[in-house]
Design a protein around this motif. Structure first.
Motif, PDB file in Angstrom:
ATOM      1  N   TYR B 131     -12.692   2.899  -1.190  1.00 45.39           N
ATOM      2  CA  TYR B 131     -12.974   3.594   0.066  1.00 45.39           C
ATOM      3  C   TYR B 131     -13.134   5.105  -0.068  1.00 45.39           C
ATOM      4  CZ  TYR B 131     -12.301  -0.827   2.399  1.00 45.39           C
ATOM      5  OH  TYR B 131     -12.436  -2.128   2.802  1.00 45.39           O
ATOM      6  N   ILE B 132     -12.589   5.694  -1.130  1.00 44.99           N
ATOM      7  CA  ILE B 132     -12.814   7.144  -1.234  1.00 44.99           C
ATOM      8  C   ILE B 132     -14.278   7.431  -1.523  1.00 44.99           C
ATOM      9  CG2 ILE B 132     -10.483   7.894  -1.904  1.00 44.99           C
ATOM     10  CD1 ILE B 132     -11.551   8.015  -4.809  1.00 44.99           C
ATOM     11  N   GLY B 133     -14.971   6.432  -2.047  1.00 44.86           N
ATOM     12  CA  GLY B 133     -16.388   6.627  -2.354  1.00 44.86           C
ATOM     13  C   GLY B 133     -17.285   6.509  -1.133  1.00 44.86           C
ATOM     14  N   GLU B 134     -16.743   6.012  -0.056  1.00 49.31           N
ATOM     15  CA  GLU B 134     -17.542   5.843   1.156  1.00 49.31           C
ATOM     16  C   GLU B 134     -17.748   7.192   1.841  1.00 49.31           C
ATOM     17  OE1 GLU B 134     -18.933   3.264   2.918  1.00 49.31           O
ATOM     18  OE2 GLU B 134     -18.665   2.003   1.131  1.00 49.31           O
ATOM     19  N   ILE B 135     -18.991   7.567   2.012  1.00 47.32           N
ATOM     20  CA  ILE B 135     -19.248   8.835   2.676  1.00 47.32           C
ATOM     21  C   ILE B 135     -19.174   8.684   4.198  1.00 47.32           C
ATOM     22  CG2 ILE B 135     -20.880  10.739   2.951  1.00 47.32           C
ATOM     23  CD1 ILE B 135     -19.757  10.358   0.110  1.00 47.32           C
ATOM     24  N   ARG B 136     -19.838   7.676   4.718  1.00 43.31           N
ATOM     25  CA  ARG B 136     -19.959   7.558   6.178  1.00 43.31           C
ATOM     26  C   ARG B 136     -18.849   6.740   6.807  1.00 43.31           C
ATOM     27  NH1 ARG B 136     -25.712   6.249   8.422  1.00 43.31           N
ATOM     28  NH2 ARG B 136     -24.518   6.675  10.300  1.00 43.31           N
ATOM     29  N   HIS B 137     -18.326   5.749   6.057  1.00 43.86           N
ATOM     30  CA  HIS B 137     -17.329   4.873   6.673  1.00 43.86           C
ATOM     31  C   HIS B 137     -16.072   4.739   5.826  1.00 43.86           C
ATOM     32  CE1 HIS B 137     -20.441   3.822   9.486  1.00 43.86           C
ATOM     33  NE2 HIS B 137     -21.234   3.445   8.493  1.00 43.86           N
ATOM     34  N   PRO B 138     -15.477   5.853   5.492  1.00 47.93           N
ATOM     35  CA  PRO B 138     -14.259   5.749   4.659  1.00 47.93           C
ATOM     36  C   PRO B 138     -13.102   5.104   5.413  1.00 47.93           C
ATOM     37  CG  PRO B 138     -14.556   8.005   5.399  1.00 47.93           C
ATOM     38  CD  PRO B 138     -15.771   7.241   5.842  1.00 47.93           C
ATOM     39  N   ILE B 139     -13.188   5.163   6.731  1.00 47.35           N
ATOM     40  CA  ILE B 139     -12.086   4.640   7.534  1.00 47.35           C
ATOM     41  C   ILE B 139     -12.634   3.779   8.663  1.00 47.35           C
ATOM     42  CG2 ILE B 139     -10.398   6.458   7.083  1.00 47.35           C
ATOM     43  CD1 ILE B 139     -11.651   7.508   9.936  1.00 47.35           C
ATOM     44  N   GLU B 140     -11.725   3.062   9.285  1.00 47.58           N
ATOM     45  CA  GLU B 140     -12.098   2.153  10.347  1.00 47.58           C
ATOM     46  C   GLU B 140     -11.812   2.776  11.714  1.00 47.58           C
ATOM     47  OE1 GLU B 140     -10.126  -1.452   9.442  1.00 47.58           O
ATOM     48  OE2 GLU B 140     -11.141  -2.645  10.973  1.00 47.58           O
ATOM     49  N   VAL B 141     -10.665   3.417  11.798  1.00 40.93           N
ATOM     50  CA  VAL B 141     -10.251   4.061  13.045  1.00 40.93           C
ATOM     51  C   VAL B 141      -9.891   5.505  12.742  1.00 40.93           C
ATOM     52  CG1 VAL B 141      -8.537   4.076  14.893  1.00 40.93           C
ATOM     53  CG2 VAL B 141      -9.395   1.898  13.999  1.00 40.93           C
ATOM     54  N   GLY B 142     -10.485   6.415  13.477  1.00 43.29           N
ATOM     55  CA  GLY B 142     -10.292   7.831  13.208  1.00 43.29           C
ATOM     56  C   GLY B 142      -8.925   8.343  13.616  1.00 43.29           C
ATOM     57  N   ALA B 143      -8.563   9.450  12.986  1.00 42.91           N
ATOM     58  CA  ALA B 143      -7.261  10.050  13.266  1.00 42.91           C
ATOM     59  C   ALA B 143      -7.137  10.484  14.712  1.00 42.91           C
ATOM     60  CB  ALA B 143      -7.048  11.256  12.347  1.00 42.91           C
ATOM     61  N   SER B 144      -8.270  10.780  15.334  1.00 45.29           N
ATOM     62  CA  SER B 144      -8.213  11.290  16.705  1.00 45.29           C
ATOM     63  C   SER B 144      -7.982  10.169  17.713  1.00 45.29           C
ATOM     64  CB  SER B 144      -9.521  12.018  17.027  1.00 45.29           C
ATOM     65  OG  SER B 144     -10.594  11.101  16.886  1.00 45.29           O
ATOM     66  N   GLU B 145      -8.139   8.932  17.261  1.00 46.24           N
ATOM     67  CA  GLU B 145      -7.968   7.820  18.206  1.00 46.24           C
ATOM     68  C   GLU B 145      -6.497   7.487  18.356  1.00 46.24           C
ATOM     69  OE1 GLU B 145     -10.847   4.618  18.116  1.00 46.24           O
ATOM     70  OE2 GLU B 145     -11.965   5.720  16.603  1.00 46.24           O
ATOM     71  N   MET B 146      -6.057   7.540  19.603  1.00 45.52           N
ATOM     72  CA  MET B 146      -4.633   7.419  19.882  1.00 45.52           C
ATOM     73  C   MET B 146      -4.048   6.075  19.458  1.00 45.52           C
ATOM     74  SD  MET B 146      -3.731  10.281  21.170  1.00 45.52           S
ATOM     75  CE  MET B 146      -2.253  10.065  22.172  1.00 45.52           C
ATOM     76  N   HIS B 147      -4.896   5.061  19.362  1.00 48.33           N
ATOM     77  CA  HIS B 147      -4.322   3.746  19.081  1.00 48.33           C
ATOM     78  C   HIS B 147      -4.161   3.460  17.593  1.00 48.33           C
ATOM     79  CE1 HIS B 147      -8.678   2.965  18.884  1.00 48.33           C
ATOM     80  NE2 HIS B 147      -8.358   2.009  18.055  1.00 48.33           N
ATOM     81  N   LEU B 148      -4.486   4.428  16.751  1.00 45.53           N
ATOM     82  CA  LEU B 148      -4.401   4.189  15.309  1.00 45.53           C
ATOM     83  C   LEU B 148      -2.997   3.732  14.881  1.00 45.53           C
ATOM     84  CD1 LEU B 148      -5.620   4.371  12.414  1.00 45.53           C
ATOM     85  CD2 LEU B 148      -4.881   6.750  12.372  1.00 45.53           C
ATOM     86  N   THR B 149      -2.014   4.528  15.221  1.00 48.13           N
ATOM     87  CA  THR B 149      -0.655   4.200  14.777  1.00 48.13           C
ATOM     88  C   THR B 149      -0.111   2.931  15.434  1.00 48.13           C
ATOM     89  OG1 THR B 149      -0.286   6.553  14.467  1.00 48.13           O
ATOM     90  CG2 THR B 149       1.644   5.150  14.401  1.00 48.13           C
ATOM     91  N   PRO B 150      -0.238   2.790  16.757  1.00 47.47           N
ATOM     92  CA  PRO B 150       0.266   1.550  17.373  1.00 47.47           C
ATOM     93  C   PRO B 150      -0.419   0.303  16.827  1.00 47.47           C
ATOM     94  CG  PRO B 150      -0.245   3.199  19.049  1.00 47.47           C
ATOM     95  CD  PRO B 150      -0.716   3.755  17.752  1.00 47.47           C
ATOM     96  N   TRP B 151      -1.692   0.420  16.594  1.00 43.41           N
ATOM     97  CA  TRP B 151      -2.454  -0.734  16.088  1.00 43.41           C
ATOM     98  C   TRP B 151      -1.958  -1.137  14.704  1.00 43.41           C
ATOM     99  CZ3 TRP B 151      -6.800   0.236  12.417  1.00 43.41           C
ATOM    100  CH2 TRP B 151      -7.443  -0.934  12.034  1.00 43.41           C
ATOM    101  N   LEU B 152      -1.892  -0.181  13.783  1.00 43.24           N
ATOM    102  CA  LEU B 152      -1.456  -0.496  12.423  1.00 43.24           C
ATOM    103  C   LEU B 152       0.008  -0.951  12.424  1.00 43.24           C
ATOM    104  CD1 LEU B 152      -3.200   2.356  10.379  1.00 43.24           C
ATOM    105  CD2 LEU B 152      -3.830  -0.065  10.465  1.00 43.24           C
ATOM    106  N   SER B 153       0.820  -0.313  13.262  1.00 42.30           N
ATOM    107  CA  SER B 153       2.231  -0.701  13.345  1.00 42.30           C
ATOM    108  C   SER B 153       2.368  -2.158  13.771  1.00 42.30           C
ATOM    109  CB  SER B 153       2.961   0.188  14.360  1.00 42.30           C
ATOM    110  OG  SER B 153       3.032   1.515  13.894  1.00 42.30           O
ATOM    111  N   ARG B 154       1.584  -2.532  14.757  1.00 40.98           N
ATOM    112  CA  ARG B 154       1.666  -3.897  15.279  1.00 40.98           C
ATOM    113  C   ARG B 154       1.261  -4.891  14.198  1.00 40.98           C
ATOM    114  NH1 ARG B 154      -1.233  -2.895  19.306  1.00 40.98           N
ATOM    115  NH2 ARG B 154      -3.162  -3.886  18.622  1.00 40.98           N
ATOM    116  N   ARG B 155       0.196  -4.561  13.497  1.00 37.23           N
ATOM    117  CA  ARG B 155      -0.288  -5.499  12.477  1.00 37.23           C
ATOM    118  C   ARG B 155       0.644  -5.582  11.274  1.00 37.23           C
ATOM    119  NH1 ARG B 155      -5.208  -7.688  13.117  1.00 37.23           N
ATOM    120  NH2 ARG B 155      -4.196  -9.202  11.793  1.00 37.23           N
ATOM    121  N   LEU B 156       1.315  -4.495  10.963  1.00 40.74           N
ATOM    122  CA  LEU B 156       2.238  -4.494   9.827  1.00 40.74           C
ATOM    123  C   LEU B 156       3.619  -5.032  10.187  1.00 40.74           C
ATOM    124  CD1 LEU B 156       0.084  -2.811   8.354  1.00 40.74           C
ATOM    125  CD2 LEU B 156       1.944  -1.440   7.420  1.00 40.74           C
TER     126      LEU B 156
END
Lengths: 163, 277
Positions: B131-156
């Protein structure tokens, strides 16, 4: 607590030091010490006097030898070296150099040198720990010292200490 | 003084250094050294070595003995070292404290093949490289999106705390969910002004507590540790010292609940605070 157990407990700090110097891995070292203690305490009824300290060092030395043997063919990973711990070396000791130098030694030589120099065991005690004649201990010691000297002289001339 | 009938042997020089020389040879060896500078230099070098070795490991005997190495606790645990190891690892881990744990001084060790704690590091490194090689889509959910942490927390299945690396000039880009060995894994990516990328990986892992271990694969590397049934891996450029600082920062933030460093975190501020799922 029985005197046997007290004697065992009194040796724990030195066992940890020896194990740490042998393995250069704190986690592994304490595992070795724990296994050593468990074996020693289980064998309390077999112990009829004698030098508890040498016996504990013998157990730990053998456990580490077994460990190295069983791991010989596995892939290695590199754990973190603790390059910035404030107490990682004496102020004038070139502590990291001496560690690297020790690491170059084959296991038997490293054991002999550490037992004599670090733990203060007599040649006779080291011979018992290693299960070899004193002459063998001495030649291991001689080779260990020669190798460390060559390493420190050759590769780290800047850090040589003038006494 | 010198007894020319019995020259000093190398064994005697070692015995001299180690205090094993018979009393009646002491003066002979001393006189020999006075007139043989080469031997005197060797003896001095051996003594210096011995001092260095003692100095290097001196502090260990002053450390307090971990509770799992106390005779009483070993006896209580029934001298079964597998049980002992499992039962006291967690306690020792906490009692030892972060400093002691971090101060572990380790080097080349061998890892058991198929060790889950090693596998998690390998997974994290693979994901990092991909994923570090991905220029346009290195991530799925951006840091600015408020649901990032709750979403990952729920799944983990845990309250995920996202490390703040702003003190290292590393800004959180965002995260993604990955398949892990024992369930979902979270991968967070950070980037600095130079485009260097670092990832933080977290997945459930049933394994004993483990301190930092370093893995290197070509020019990228990872440090993994295990706490409370979760494995954590920080991956980045193969710079051991720097990666260790990052891992240490992440560890401390996660374990100590220490406040993240104050510098430059306006953009990801909301993600740092601890959130429920």
């Amino acid at each position: 607590m029985s005197s046997f157990r007290q004697d065992v407990e009194a040796n724990v700090p030195a066992l940890r030091r020896y194990a740490r110097a042998l393995t250069r891995d704190g986690e592994l070292a304490d595992d070795l010490v724990q296994d050593t203690l468990v074996r020693a305490l289980r064998s309390e009824h077999l112990f009829h006097g004698g030098e508890i300290r040498s016996w504990l060092f013998t157990i730990l030395t053998n456990l580490n030898r077994n460990r190295l043997r069983s791991l010989a063919r596995r892939p290695t990973t590199s754990a973190l070296e603790d390059s910035d711990a404030p107490d990682s070396a004496g102020p004038e000791a070139g502590g990291r150099d001496i560690e690297r130098a020790l690491n170059l030694l084959v296991e038997d030589q490293k054991q002999a040198l550490l037992l004599v120099v670090l733990e203060g065991l007599s040649y006779r005690e080291v011979a018992e720990v290693q299960g070899v004649p004193i002459g063998t201990v001495m030649s291991r010691l001689a080779r260990a010292r020669a190798q460390i000297k060559a390493y420190l002289d050759g590769e780290r001339p800047v850090l040589r200490r003038v006494k | 003084m010198i007894d020319r009938e019995s020259p000093v042997t190398e064994d005697e020089l070692h015995a001299f250094v180690d205090g094993e020389l018979p009393a009646d040879r002491q003066a002979v060896v001393e006189a020999w050294l006075a007139s043989h500078p080469d031997d005197a230099a060797r003896v001095a070098a051996w003594e210096t070595q011995a001092q260095a070795i003692r100095a290097r490991f001196r502090s260990i005997v002053d450390e307090s003995v971990p509770s799992h190495l106390k005779v009483d606790s070993l006896l209580r645990a029934g001298l079964n070292w597998r049980t002992v190891a499992a039962a006291v690892a967690a306690a020792a881990f906490l009692i030892g404290g972060v400093a002691g744990w971090m101060a572990r001084d380790t080097t080349e060790v061998t890892a058991a093949p198929g060790d889950p704690a090693d596998q998690i590091a390998q997974h994290a490194l693979s994901a990092h490289k991909l994923y570090i090689g991905e220029i346009r889509h290195p991530i799925e959910v951006g840091a600015s999106e408020m649901h990032l942490t709750p979403w990952l927390s729920r799944r983990l299945g845990t309250t995920l705390r996202i490390p703040d690396f702003s003190a290292f000039d590393m800004k959180l880009l965002g995260g993604r969910l990955l398949p892990g060995e024992a369930g979902p894994a979270a991968l967070l990516m950070y980037e600095n002004g130079n485009g260097d990328r670092v990832t933080f990986y977290c997945a459930k892992l049933t394994a004993p507590q483990m301190s930092f271990r370093y893995y290197q694969s070509d020019n990228v590397a990872a440090i993994r540790w295990v706490v409370s049934d979760y494995g954590y891996v920080v991956s980045g450029p193969a710079n051991k010292a720097r990666l260790k600082e990052l891992a240490r920062a992440a560890f401390e933030q996660l374990e100590n609940r220490a406040p993240p460093p104050p510098a430059n975190r306006s953009s990801n501020e909301p993600l740092i605070s601890r959130r429920g799922t």
